[in-house]
Design a protein around this motif. Structure first.
Motif, PDB file in Angstrom:
ATOM      1  N   SER A  54      -3.289   3.951   4.865  1.00  0.00           N
ATOM      2  CA  SER A  54      -2.596   3.730   3.589  1.00  0.00           C
ATOM      3  C   SER A  54      -3.484   2.985   2.406  1.00  0.00           C
ATOM      4  CB  SER A  54      -1.515   2.657   3.844  1.00  0.00           C
ATOM      5  OG  SER A  54      -0.564   3.236   4.960  1.00  0.00           O
ATOM      6  N   PHE A  55      -3.028   3.263   1.287  1.00  0.00           N
ATOM      7  CA  PHE A  55      -3.892   2.923  -0.047  1.00  0.00           C
ATOM      8  C   PHE A  55      -2.966   2.407  -0.997  1.00  0.00           C
ATOM      9  CE2 PHE A  55      -6.152   6.059   2.377  1.00  0.00           C
ATOM     10  CZ  PHE A  55      -7.525   5.630   2.371  1.00  0.00           C
ATOM     11  N   LYS A  56      -3.386   1.566  -1.959  1.00  0.00           N
ATOM     12  CA  LYS A  56      -2.763   1.039  -2.825  1.00  0.00           C
ATOM     13  C   LYS A  56      -2.576   1.871  -4.145  1.00  0.00           C
ATOM     14  CE  LYS A  56      -3.346  -4.063  -2.771  1.00  0.00           C
ATOM     15  NZ  LYS A  56      -3.586  -5.158  -3.563  1.00  0.00           N
ATOM     16  N   LYS A  81       1.073  -1.173   0.123  1.00  0.00           N
ATOM     17  CA  LYS A  81       0.090   0.056   0.146  1.00  0.00           C
ATOM     18  C   LYS A  81       1.013   1.216  -0.077  1.00  0.00           C
ATOM     19  CE  LYS A  81      -3.933  -2.160   2.328  1.00  0.00           C
ATOM     20  NZ  LYS A  81      -4.919  -1.985   3.333  1.00  0.00           N
TER      21      LYS A  81
END
Length: 71
Positions: free
Chosen positions: A34-36, A18
């Motif tokens: 958190s993000f991809k 991420k």
């Protein structure tokens, strides 16, 4: 009760699954998610900023409890 919220720019975290992190503080307590993809991170940051501008004490989401939740 304080509604003091501060946002940082989205941080790229190389070498992580991420790879994009949204960071903010609420009354001095740091929060992050958190993000991809950067697009997902930008969308979440925009939602948090809107909630803060509208005066929501705890914007909905996994890093913040619902407004009426018990500790």
């Amino acid at each position: 009760m304080s509604y003091k919220v501060r946002f940082w720019e989205i941080r790229e975290r190389t070498g992580r699954q991420k790879g994009f992190e949204v960071r903010w503080t609420v009354s001095g307590h740091e929060k992050s998610e958190s993000f991809k993809t950067k697009g997902l991170a930008e969308s979440r940051r925009a939602k948090l900023m809107t909630a803060a501008r509208d005066g929501d004490r705890s914007p909905p989401g996994p890093a913040c409890p619902p407004p009426n939740s018990a500790p």
